[in-house]
Motif scaffolding. Structure first.
Motif, short mmCIF file in Angstrom:
data_model
loop_
_atom_site.label_atom_id
_atom_site.label_comp_id
_atom_site.label_asym_id
_atom_site.label_seq_id
_atom_site.Cartn_x
_atom_site.Cartn_y
_atom_site.Cartn_z
N VAL A 287 30.13 125.83 59.11
CA VAL A 287 29.65 127.20 58.94
C VAL A 287 29.52 127.54 57.46
O VAL A 287 28.55 128.18 57.03
CB VAL A 287 30.58 128.20 59.66
CG1 VAL A 287 30.14 129.64 59.39
CG2 VAL A 287 30.57 127.94 61.17
N GLN A 288 30.48 127.12 56.66
CA GLN A 288 30.38 127.36 55.22
C GLN A 288 29.14 126.67 54.63
O GLN A 288 28.46 127.23 53.77
CB GLN A 288 31.64 126.86 54.51
CG GLN A 288 32.87 127.72 54.77
CD GLN A 288 34.10 127.21 54.06
OE1 GLN A 288 34.29 126.00 53.92
NE2 GLN A 288 34.95 128.12 53.61
N ALA A 289 28.85 125.47 55.12
CA ALA A 289 27.66 124.75 54.64
C ALA A 289 26.38 125.49 55.03
O ALA A 289 25.44 125.59 54.23
CB ALA A 289 27.65 123.33 55.21
N ILE A 290 26.34 126.00 56.25
CA ILE A 290 25.17 126.78 56.70
C ILE A 290 24.99 128.00 55.80
O ILE A 290 23.87 128.31 55.36
CB ILE A 290 25.36 127.21 58.18
CG1 ILE A 290 25.35 125.99 59.10
CG2 ILE A 290 24.28 128.20 58.59
CD1 ILE A 290 25.85 126.28 60.50
N ILE A 291 26.09 128.69 55.53
CA ILE A 291 26.02 129.89 54.69
C ILE A 291 25.58 129.54 53.27
O ILE A 291 24.75 130.23 52.67
CB ILE A 291 27.38 130.62 54.70
CG1 ILE A 291 27.66 131.20 56.09
CG2 ILE A 291 27.41 131.73 53.64
CD1 ILE A 291 29.05 131.78 56.26
N ILE A 343 20.26 123.84 61.53
CA ILE A 343 20.99 124.98 62.09
C ILE A 343 20.74 126.23 61.24
O ILE A 343 20.51 127.32 61.78
CB ILE A 343 22.50 124.67 62.16
CG1 ILE A 343 22.76 123.42 62.99
CG2 ILE A 343 23.25 125.86 62.77
CD1 ILE A 343 24.20 122.92 62.93
N ALA A 344 20.79 126.07 59.93
CA ALA A 344 20.59 127.22 59.04
C ALA A 344 19.21 127.83 59.22
O ALA A 344 19.05 129.06 59.23
CB ALA A 344 20.79 126.78 57.59
N GLU A 345 18.20 126.99 59.39
CA GLU A 345 16.84 127.50 59.57
C GLU A 345 16.72 128.27 60.89
O GLU A 345 16.02 129.29 60.97
CB GLU A 345 15.83 126.34 59.54
CG GLU A 345 15.67 125.68 58.18
CD GLU A 345 14.94 126.56 57.16
OE1 GLU A 345 14.33 127.57 57.58
OE2 GLU A 345 14.99 126.24 55.96
N LEU A 346 17.39 127.80 61.92
CA LEU A 346 17.39 128.53 63.19
C LEU A 346 18.03 129.90 63.02
O LEU A 346 17.55 130.91 63.55
CB LEU A 346 18.13 127.73 64.27
CG LEU A 346 17.41 126.50 64.82
CD1 LEU A 346 18.37 125.66 65.67
CD2 LEU A 346 16.20 126.90 65.64
N TYR A 347 19.13 129.94 62.28
CA TYR A 347 19.82 131.22 62.06
C TYR A 347 18.95 132.18 61.25
O TYR A 347 18.85 133.37 61.55
CB TYR A 347 21.17 131.00 61.38
CG TYR A 347 21.97 132.28 61.24
CD1 TYR A 347 22.63 132.82 62.33
CD2 TYR A 347 22.05 132.95 60.02
CE1 TYR A 347 23.34 134.00 62.23
CE2 TYR A 347 22.76 134.13 59.90
CZ TYR A 347 23.41 134.65 61.01
OH TYR A 347 24.11 135.83 60.91
N VAL A 348 18.32 131.66 60.22
CA VAL A 348 17.47 132.48 59.35
C VAL A 348 16.32 133.11 60.14
O VAL A 348 15.97 134.28 59.95
CB VAL A 348 16.93 131.63 58.18
CG1 VAL A 348 15.76 132.32 57.50
CG2 VAL A 348 18.04 131.35 57.18
N LYS A 349 15.75 132.35 61.06
CA LYS A 349 14.57 132.82 61.81
C LYS A 349 14.94 133.81 62.91
O LYS A 349 14.06 134.48 63.46
CB LYS A 349 13.83 131.63 62.41
CG LYS A 349 13.16 130.74 61.36
CD LYS A 349 12.60 129.47 61.98
CE LYS A 349 12.02 128.56 60.90
NZ LYS A 349 11.58 127.25 61.46
#
Length: 746
Positions: A287-291, A343-349
Motif C-alpha cells: 500500500v505504501q508503494a501504491i501511494i 494497482i495504482a493505475e486502477l486506484y487513480v482511475k
C-alpha cells in the motif's frame, strides 16, 4: 499478472448444494429445514455465523443464507447430545485425547455440569447450586481483578450488556474478547485515523463502487454471502482487485447456488479482475508503494479539497512516503514494480473505491500500521464518507461488533463509564483490564483466578496453546457458557462448570413471554433475532438468564435486579438506551423490518479524533526477512469450519478430503527443502522468546501459494503462535506471520 488463477474451480455451484444437503440430512431434517426458512428473515433469527449484513426486505431472498449458514444451523439442530451419559462413560482425560472435530461433534450440551477432580469426570449439578458456586467464588476474590470475563462474538447485545454490567459492578474491566484476536487492529487503526473503529460502507455502496480492493480475505469460506455482492459488482463492470498469498476459489469465480439460470448453465461469474499473490505481512509495504507511485506520478488526481478540509498530517505523510526507497518497498511488498503500477493505475482511475480486509491484515505485529496505511490510501481521494466508497473491515462473528458497542472492552471510554455509573448508581473501575494476551499471562502467573467464558472456545482460539492450557488449569474456577462441548471444557481449573445455553434457532421464553435478542452486523445495522424451534431440553437457559443467575448470586439485587431485567429483554434494551444515546427508541426501532442503523461519525465526515480531522498517519516499513530455509506460516480455516468449530473434515475449495493435519506449500519450496508432496513433517516455530514450539506429523500439500509462504489449519497449528508476538497497540497475536522450519517426521 498471471491469469493461471482462472483455472481454479468456481466457488458455490452444485458443490455448495450437495454439501448443504449432506449436512441437513445428517442433522434433524425437520428442525433444520424449519430453522432455515426463518434464517436471516425479518421476523426470524440472525445467522450465528458471519456478520455480513442482510439486504433490505424487498431484496431479501426466501433462502437468505449460504452453505456455511446451513452448516451452522445443522450443527445447532443436530440430534447428537453431549449428555450426562457421555460424561459417565468417558473421563476428561479420555475426551482430551480426541481431535477437535470429534470433540465439537459430540452434540448439544443438555444440562449444567460440574467437574469432579477425583473421578476426572463431569457430573450433573442443579442450576441453583451452579450459580451459588460461581457467586461464592466471585464474592470471595482477593481482588475484583482476579475475575476474567471472556466474551465470544456470537453473544447478543442484551447478554453482553448484562455481562459487562455484572463485571463492572464486581469491580473489574477484565473483558478480553474474541475481537482481541481478530479485528482489534482494525478498531485501533481506524480510530486513530478516522475516529471510529467501524466500517464506513453499507450494501448500497457495493452497488456503486467502481473499484473494490480485497486484502487478506477469503470470502468464499469465511463470508460466502459477500460473493453475491462481488458477483453483481463484477457483472456491472466494477474492477475487483484481490491481494492474498493463496489462490482462493471465492476470489476467482462464483456460481450462485440460488441463481437457477447460472446453475443450469454452470457458467461462473469471474470475481477478481486482478489477482496478486503477496507474501504474508507484505500488504502494508504494498500500500505504501501504491501511494508513493500516486504521489510521484498522479498527484493531480488527489482530492485536494477533501484533504485540505477534512484531514491532518498530509504534508508530513507525503514527505515520509516520498523519502522511502523503491528498492525497499519492492522487496518488502513481494511484488514487481509493474504490479505496483497496475494497482495504482486502477486506484487513480476510480472515483469510488471500497477497501475490504480481514485477518490477513490484522493478525500481524504490524496489524494496526497496515490498517492505517489502507486508511491513508482511502483518504488520498476522499473515499471516506462518499457514496460507493469507504472502509469495509469484514468481521467474522455475528455480533462481535455489537458486543464492543454495548461495553465489552478492557479499555472502556470514560464517557461510557460515567453513563454506567449514573444509570446504575455505582462507581465502575477506571483502570484498564486484561485483553486476551494479558489475561493468559495473568492466569499463568497467578493462581486462584476465576475465568468465565461467555461462548467461544478460548483454549483453542487463543495463541500459544500450551501456555493457554496451563493458564486455564491454574484457575480456581473455570466456567463455560456454551451450546456444544469444546476443548475449553476439558482444560479445567481446580473447579470447573459447563453451563448449557440456548442456540439462536431456539425459542427464548422468559417470565413475560417469548423474547428476541438483537445483534449488530459489520455495517452497523442493529436488528432483532427470535428463534422458532423448541429448545432441546428444559434444562438449558438463555445467555441473559445465565448471566442474571450468576449476577444475582454474586451481587444480590440491591443496586440492580438482574432477575427482573431478564423477565422482559425490553427492559435490558431500555437500560442500553439510557447508557448509549445512539440506541434512541431502541425497542421501537427493532420492530422495523431490517432494524436500524447506528450513527457512524466518519460516514458523515465527522472526525472524532484529537485533531477533529481524519489523520494521515506515518508508519515505518517493517522488515519481513527471515533466515534461509525458513518459511512464513499463517493459520487459516478449512471450508468445513467456522472459527474453532469444525463441522466436517473436508476443505472442498482447496481439494482436501478427510484430513486436517496438513501444511500447504509452494511446489518450489517443497523441492528446495528436499521434500515431496505427501511427506509428513514436524513444524517448529521460531520466536524472540527462544521457546521451542512444535507440532508433529503434518502432511505436505502442494498448493498455489506465494513462494516462501505456508498455511495450516487452526487450532491444529495454533501451538506454534508465540504469546510474545503481537501488535504493540492492539495486542492482537501474530497468527498470520509465524517463522517456521520443517523436518521430516520420524
Amino acid at each position: 499478472m498471471s491469469d493461471s488463477h482462472l483455472n481454479i474451480k468456481p466457488a458455490g455451484g452444485w458443490g455448495a448444494l450437495k454439501s448443504s444437503a449432506k449436512f441437513i440430512i445428517n442433522a434433524d431434517v425437520f428442525k433444520t429445514s424449519k430453522a432455515l426458512l426463518n434464517l436471516n428473515q425479518v421476523d426470524g433469527f440472525d445467522c450465528p455465523g458471519c456478520a455480513w449484513p442482510d439486504p433490505d426486505e424487498k431484496d431479501r431472498a426466501m433462502n437468505e443464507y449460504c452453505e456455511n449458514g446451513v452448516k451452522a444451523i445443522a450443527f445447532e439442530t443436530t440430534k447428537k447430545r453431549a449428555s450426562l451419559e457421555l460424561f459417565k462413560e468417558k473421563t476428561v482425560t479420555q475426551l482430551n485425547e480426541l481431535d477437535v472435530f470429534t470433540i465439537t461433534n459430540q452434540g448439544r450440551l443438555t444440562e449444567p455440569l460440574v467437574y469432579n477432580r477425583q473421578t476426572d469426570k463431569y457430573e450433573a449439578i442443579s442450576w441453583q447450586k451452579a450459580f451459588y458456586t460461581v457467586g461464592k467464588h466471585l464474592k470471595n476474590l482477593p481482588s475484583p481483578d482476579d475475575a476474567i470475563f471472556y466474551t465470544s462474538g456470537r453473544t447478543s447485545n442484551e447478554a453482553a450488556f448484562l455481562y459487562q454490567l455484572m463485571g463492572r459492578m464486581i469491580g473489574t474491566n477484565n473483558f478480553p474478547d474474541c475481537s482481541n484476536m481478530c479485528h482489534e487492529s482494525s478498531g485501533v487503526g481506524m480510530s486513530e485515523s478516522i475516529g471510529i473503529g467501524k466500517g464506513t460502507v453499507d450494501l448500497a455502496d457495493f452497488h456503486k463502487a467502481e473499484l473494490i480492493m480485497i486484502f487478506g480475505q477469503n470470502p468464499g469460506t469465511n463470508h460466502p454471502r459477500m460473493l453475491s455482492e462481488l458477483k453483481e459488482a463484477s457483472k456491472r463492470g466494477a474492477k475487483i482487485v484481490s491481494i492474498n498469498p493463496l489462490k482462493e476459489a471465492g476470489l476467482v469465480s462464483f456460481v450462485h447456488p440460488q441463481d437457477i439460470a447460472q446453475m443450469i448453465t454452470n457458467v461462473a461469474t469471474p470475481i477478481s479482475t486482478n489477482y496478486y499473490q503477496v507474501k504474508m505481512g507484505s500488504d502494508m509495504a504494498l500500500v505504501q508503494a501504491i501511494i508513493k507511485y500516486i504521489l510521484e506520478e498522479h498527484s493531480d488526481t488527489l482530492d485536494t479539497s477533501f484533504i485540505n478540509e477534512h484531514t491532518a498530517g498530509f504534508e508530513e505523510y507525503k514527505e515520509e512516503i516520498l523519502s522511502l526507497s523503491w528498492d525497499v518497498l519492492i522487496e518488502q511488498s513481494s511484488v514487481t514494480m509493474e504490479e505496483i503500477i497496475e494497482i495504482a493505475e486502477l486506484y487513480v482511475k476510480s472515483d469510488k473505491t471500497i477497501c475490504c480486509w480481514a485477518m490477513g491484515l490484522t493478525q500481524h505485529q504490524h496489524g494496526v500500521a497496515s490498517i492505517e496505511e489502507v486508511m491513508n490510501l482511502l483518504l488520498l481521494k476522499g473515499n471516506i464518507g462518499k457514496e460507493g466508497a469507504g472502509a469495509c473491515p469484514v468481521r467474522g462473528h455475528s455480533n462481535v461488533q455489537g458486543d464492543r458497542t454495548v461495553g465489552i472492552s478492557e479499555a472502556p471510554k470514560e464517557e461510557f463509564l460515567q453513563k454506567i455509573d449514573s444509570v446504575f448508581d455505582f462507581v465502575s473501575p477506571r483502570s484498564h483490564g486484561y485483553d486476551v494476551v494479558h489475561a493468559i499471562k495473568a492466569m499463568n502467573k497467578e493462581q486462584n483466578k476465576v475465568f468465565i467464558g461467555l461462548g467461544g472456545n478460548f483454549a483453542d482460539a487463543a495463541p500459544d496453546t500450551k501456555m493457554t492450557y496451563e493458564a486455564l488449569q491454574n484457575c480456581a474456577l473455570t466456567v463455560h457458557i456454551s451450546t456444544h462441548l469444546n476443548k475449553s471444557h476439558l482444560i479445567c481449573g481446580n473447579e470447573a462448570l459447563i453451563l448449557p445455553c440456548l442456540g439462536r434457532t431456539e425459542l427464548d421464553i422468559q417470565k413475560n413471554g417469548v423474547q428476541r435478542v438483537t445483534v449488530e452486523d459489520s455495517m452497523s445495522m442493529v436488528h432483532g433475532s427470535k428463534g422458532k424451534n423448541i429448545p432441546i431440553t428444559r434444562d438449558i437457559k438463555s445467555e441473559p438468564a445465565i448471566i442474571a443467575g450468576i449476577a444475582d448470586a454474586a451481587l444480590g439485587n440491591k443496586k440492580v435486579d438482574f432477575i427482573d431485567l431478564i423477565s422482559d429483554y425490553g427492559k435490558i434494551r431500555e437500560k442500553i438506551e439510557a447508557v448509549l444515546p445512539e440506541f434512541n427508541a431502541y425497542n421501537e426501532e427493532i420492530k422495523k423490518p431490517g432494524g436500524f442503523e447506528l450513527y457512524n461519525s466518519a460516514k458523515n465526515r465527522v472526525w472524532e479524533t484529537p485533531t477533529k480531522k481524519a489523520n494521515f498517519l506515518i508508519n515505518k516499513v517493517p522488515s519481513l526477512n527471515i533466515e534461509e530455509n525458513h518459511l512464513i506460516l499463517m493459520t487459516l480455516r478449512s471450508h468445513d469450519q467456522f472459527n474453532t468449530t469444525v463441522y466436517g473434515m473436508n476443505d472442498r475449495y482447496r481439494g482436501i478430503e478427510n484430513k486436517r493435519k496438513l501444511i500447504f506449500l509452494n511446489e518450489n519450496d517443497i523441492n528446495k527443502l528436499g521434500f515431496k508432496n505427501g511427506d509428513k513433517v514436524d513444524i517448529q516455530s521460531h520466536s524472540k522468546d527462544k521457546i521451542k514450539r512444535e507440532v508433529f506429523g503434518f502432511e505436505i500439500i502442494s498448493y498455489d501459494i506465494k513462494e516462501g509462504c505456508s498455511a495450516a489449519y487452526f487450532p491444529e497449528a495454533t501451538p506454534l503462535v508465540s504469546i510474545e508476538h503481537f501488535d504493540k497497540k492492539s495486542f492482537t497475536p501474530s497468527y498470520k506471520f509465524i517463522d517456521i522450519t520443517l523436518v521430516k517426521s520420524k
